[in-house]
Motif scaffolding. Structure first.
Motif, short mmCIF file in Angstrom:
data_model
loop_
_atom_site.label_atom_id
_atom_site.label_comp_id
_atom_site.label_asym_id
_atom_site.label_seq_id
_atom_site.Cartn_x
_atom_site.Cartn_y
_atom_site.Cartn_z
N LEU A 91 -11.65 -3.31 21.54
CA LEU A 91 -10.59 -4.05 22.22
C LEU A 91 -10.58 -5.52 21.80
O LEU A 91 -9.51 -6.08 21.51
CB LEU A 91 -10.76 -3.93 23.73
N ILE A 92 -11.76 -6.11 21.77
CA ILE A 92 -11.82 -7.52 21.39
C ILE A 92 -11.44 -7.70 19.92
O ILE A 92 -10.84 -8.71 19.53
CB ILE A 92 -13.22 -8.12 21.67
N ILE A 93 -11.73 -6.69 19.09
CA ILE A 93 -11.32 -6.75 17.68
C ILE A 93 -9.80 -6.76 17.59
O ILE A 93 -9.20 -7.53 16.80
CB ILE A 93 -11.92 -5.57 16.89
N ILE A 94 -9.14 -5.92 18.39
CA ILE A 94 -7.68 -5.88 18.38
C ILE A 94 -7.10 -7.20 18.86
O ILE A 94 -6.16 -7.75 18.26
CB ILE A 94 -7.18 -4.70 19.25
N VAL A 95 -7.66 -7.72 19.95
CA VAL A 95 -7.16 -8.99 20.50
C VAL A 95 -7.36 -10.13 19.51
O VAL A 95 -6.44 -10.92 19.24
CB VAL A 95 -7.85 -9.31 21.84
N ALA A 96 -8.57 -10.21 18.94
CA ALA A 96 -8.84 -11.28 17.97
C ALA A 96 -7.96 -11.13 16.74
O ALA A 96 -7.45 -12.12 16.19
CB ALA A 96 -10.32 -11.25 17.57
N GLY A 97 -7.75 -9.88 16.30
CA GLY A 97 -6.88 -9.66 15.16
C GLY A 97 -5.45 -10.06 15.44
O GLY A 97 -4.78 -10.65 14.58
N ALA A 98 -4.99 -9.77 16.67
CA ALA A 98 -3.63 -10.16 17.04
C ALA A 98 -3.48 -11.67 17.07
O ALA A 98 -2.47 -12.22 16.60
CB ALA A 98 -3.27 -9.57 18.40
N VAL A 99 -4.49 -12.35 17.61
CA VAL A 99 -4.45 -13.81 17.65
C VAL A 99 -4.43 -14.37 16.23
O VAL A 99 -3.64 -15.27 15.89
CB VAL A 99 -5.64 -14.37 18.45
N GLY A 100 -5.30 -13.83 15.37
CA GLY A 100 -5.37 -14.32 14.00
C GLY A 100 -4.11 -14.06 13.21
O GLY A 100 -3.57 -14.96 12.55
N LEU A 101 -3.63 -12.82 13.27
CA LEU A 101 -2.41 -12.48 12.54
C LEU A 101 -1.20 -13.22 13.10
O LEU A 101 -0.31 -13.62 12.34
CB LEU A 101 -2.17 -10.97 12.60
N GLY A 102 -1.17 -13.39 14.42
CA GLY A 102 -0.07 -14.15 15.02
C GLY A 102 -0.06 -15.59 14.55
O GLY A 102 1.01 -16.16 14.26
N THR A 103 -1.26 -16.18 14.46
CA THR A 103 -1.36 -17.57 13.97
C THR A 103 -0.89 -17.67 12.52
O THR A 103 -0.13 -18.57 12.16
CB THR A 103 -2.80 -18.06 14.10
N ILE A 104 -1.36 -16.75 11.69
CA ILE A 104 -0.98 -16.76 10.28
C ILE A 104 0.52 -16.56 10.13
O ILE A 104 1.20 -17.24 9.33
CB ILE A 104 -1.76 -15.69 9.51
N ALA A 105 1.09 -15.63 10.91
CA ALA A 105 2.53 -15.36 10.83
C ALA A 105 3.33 -16.58 11.28
O ALA A 105 4.36 -16.92 10.66
CB ALA A 105 2.87 -14.16 11.71
N TYR A 106 2.87 -17.26 12.33
CA TYR A 106 3.58 -18.45 12.80
C TYR A 106 3.57 -19.53 11.72
O TYR A 106 4.61 -20.18 11.48
CB TYR A 106 2.93 -18.97 14.08
N TYR A 107 2.44 -19.72 11.08
CA TYR A 107 2.37 -20.71 10.00
C TYR A 107 3.32 -20.33 8.86
O TYR A 107 4.01 -21.18 8.30
CB TYR A 107 0.93 -20.81 9.47
N ALA A 108 3.31 -19.05 8.51
CA ALA A 108 4.15 -18.60 7.39
C ALA A 108 5.63 -18.77 7.68
O ALA A 108 6.42 -19.11 6.79
CB ALA A 108 3.84 -17.14 7.07
N LEU A 109 6.02 -18.58 8.94
CA LEU A 109 7.44 -18.61 9.29
C LEU A 109 7.93 -20.00 9.66
O LEU A 109 9.08 -20.35 9.38
CB LEU A 109 7.71 -17.65 10.46
N TYR A 110 7.09 -20.81 10.30
CA TYR A 110 7.58 -22.04 10.91
C TYR A 110 6.93 -23.33 10.42
O TYR A 110 7.43 -24.41 10.71
CB TYR A 110 7.41 -21.97 12.44
N ILE A 111 5.82 -23.23 9.71
CA ILE A 111 5.12 -24.44 9.28
C ILE A 111 5.32 -24.62 7.78
O ILE A 111 4.85 -23.82 6.98
CB ILE A 111 3.61 -24.39 9.60
#
Length: 585
Positions: free
Chosen positions: A202-222
């Protein structure tokens, strides 16, 4: 605790003697110009998303504009938290024992983390980053040891805290996973991995979501400014960053600094000192291997962090400045914390961790050093690091140009009030030319005198000289108008418009006109040059000089829209660049 207090006191001394530099001015301007809104805190800075840094900037600004003591006090407080977090992490992992003192001393007094203390813009990102990393490791070990959900949640909170400061917080989850894999699992590598996934899916999924979400936000908006990948740079950068910068910084160096444009300072150790540093590092790694089991995983954890920092620098800033970036310690800040962690993991047992380092039953190195030897080595490295850090701080203390410039300009505005100003540029020692490349003077003046303006035309134009003093505008003339045909008048404008030729045409540049004229009474006027924007202003009654911006390449100046019932005389039009003239105050 005495070590933490000494560390905090030293860093406070270093901070209070420094001042705002470079990016700091942009943070001050942004804080002054924006309210505390989501758009403001999520506004990236040079490709970095740093909502926590913007909140800390607002906290510092609560003490007043350009209030360095208030800013340094907030930073010193956070630096004290870093020391406490380091102590808590070591005590949590290894217990309250004398063995945690050497790694703590080396971390607290290393020069590697100095830019994250004295340079406010760096501190806003990297001090929270250090706090997040240290607290995340401690909380995660407690979660593994106790199995309590609250420590898992606090670990996530620490990771999010670090990510709110800088994207380098993405490095923390792999570090935590490595600790679980190497220290809290048993069996073969496959068995460890399977067990870890089953326990922590569960924590792997949550941490992965946080990490991928951060990377995606940078790719799209930064927006990122990047150059093409330079594989040839990777080798030299590895040499400067790891071979020189890290190796000497973690062993008490670099002992000498190269400061081509103060206050920037790069590690510049003597060649013999770099080699000695590697002998010390090799000696520690070898001694740990010969006397203890399971030490390689500790050094692998450190190596992972170093390689991650190297690749981040190689793919972002290094292509713009070259391999010298590897000797700038603000790109290595986390390495000091990871070295402290690795040293502890190599020599000390983690309570409750089956994979801890333990003494070999039959050591391959049998001589036992008196306890005074490691104490002396640790003290020497820590004191050497303190000396190196002091030299770095003194570079910043000795560079007073921005403080002197802003202080004088602020006092002069207090006397003159708002003015009409021309942008003659900031001295490169106040703000580097690579920053604020546009509107540099208006941005700074907007902080000190918000009602001052930068008009396209003015009779009362002022200029700031390189010392921060306010002066009347002067002109460095490049060309002028042809002599006028009318004696005592020059160029007569009897019907409201006239084209006045220049002696020679200009080149394409940012110019100012200085129009010397005589008008019987006030009248509107439009001044225009070829391919330039028309400037609408007013001529005053009497004999005056009017400064007007006129960009581009042109060979004449058009004056139109003057009251046709008036006879206006233009004695001369000079074209040139604006410069400081006589003192205004």
């Amino acid at each position: 605790m005495l070590l933490v207090l000494a560390h905090t006191a030293f860093r406070a001394w270093a901070m209070f003697g420094a001042w705002f530099q470079e990016d700091d001015f942009e943070f001050l301007r942004d804080s002054r110009a924006n309210g505390l809104t989501l758009d403001y805190v999520m506004e990236p800075h040079t490709g970095h998303l740093m909502p926590l840094g913007r909140l800390l900037a607002d906290l510092s600004m609560a003490g007043g504009l350009f209030n360095w003591p208030a800013t340094a006090a907030v930073t010193a407080m956070l630096q004290g938290v870093v020391g406490l977090a380091a102590f808590w992490m070591l005590r949590t992992l290894f217990g309250m024992r004398w063995g945690i003192v050497p790694p703590l001393m080396i971390f607290l007094f290393s020069a590697i983390t100095m830019p994250a203390s004295v340079w406010w813009a760096v501190a806003l990102n990297q001090i929270p980053q250090q706090i997040g990393l240290l607290c995340a490791v401690a909380c995660w070990v407690l979660a593994e040891r106790t199995g309590r959900t609250r420590w898992v949640l606090l670990t996530l909170a620490a990771v999010v805290f670090a990510l709110a400061a800088d994207i380098r917080g993405l490095m923390i989850p792999p570090v935590l996973a490595a600790i679980s894999f190497g220290w809290f699992e048993t069996g073969s590598a496959k068995q460890r991995l399977v067990s870890l996934v089953r326990r922590r899916w569960l924590i792997i999924i949550v941490a992965g979501a946080v990490g991928l979400g951060t990377i995606a936000y940078y790719a799209l908006y930064i927006e990122q400014n990047r150059l093409d990948t330079d594989w040839g740079l990777l080798g030299p950068l590895t040499d400067t960053m790891l071979g020189t910068g890290f190796a000497t910084g973690i062993t008490g160096g670099p002992w000498d600094w190269y400061s081509p444009t103060p206050p920037a300072a790069f590690a510049d150790p003597p060649e013999w000192a770099t080699r000695l540093s590697w002998l010390v590092i090799a000696g520690v790694v070898t001694h740990a291997f010969l006397t203890r089991r399971r030490t390689g995983r500790a050094w692998a954890l450190l190596l992972f962090g170093l390689v991650t920092l190297l690749l981040l620098l190689w793919s972002s800033r290094a292509p713009f400045v070259g391999d010298i970036a590897g000797t700038e310690y603000r790109y290595l800040t986390e390495a000091a914390a990871l070295a402290m962690l690795a040293l502890g993991l190599a020599y000390l047992e983690v309570d409750g961790a089956a994979g801890s380092s333990v003494p070999r039953e039959s050591p391959m190195f049998t001589p036992r050093f008196p306890v005074q030897v490691p104490i002396a080595i640790t003290t020497a490295i820590a004191m050497s690091g303190l000396w190196s850090a002091t030299q770095f701080a003194l570079v910043w203390h000795g560079f007073t140009d921005p403080r002197d410039y802003v202080s004088r300009l602020s006092k002069e505005f207090a006397t003159t009030g708002p003015l009409a100003l021309a942008d003659a540029g900031l001295p490169p020692t106040v703000v580097g030319p690579n920053l604020w490349s546009e509107q540099r003077v208006p941005r700074l003046v907007g902080l000190l005198s918000p009602d001052s303006v930068f008009p396209e035309a003015s009779h009362d134009l002022a200029v700031i000289d390189d010392s921060g003093a306010l002066t009347h505008a002067a002109l460095e003339v490049a060309t002028s108008s042809e002599p006028g045909p009318v004696d005592g008048c020059g160029w007569r404008i009897p019907e409201g418009e006239k084209t006045i030729p220049l002696v020679r045409p200009t080149v394409d540049f940012d110019w100012w006109l200085r129009i010397s004229y005589l008008a019987p009474k006030e009248t509107p006027v439009v001044i225009e040059v070829e391919d330039g924007d028309a400037v609408r202003t007013t001529l005053r009654a009497g004999l005056h000089q009017l400064f007007v911006r006129a960009d581009g390449q042109f060979d004449s100046v058009d004056l139109t829209s003057i009251d046709p019932s008036l006879i206006v005389c233009v004695d001369k039009i000079d074209v040139g660049t604006i410069s400081p003239g006589a003192p205004l105050t």
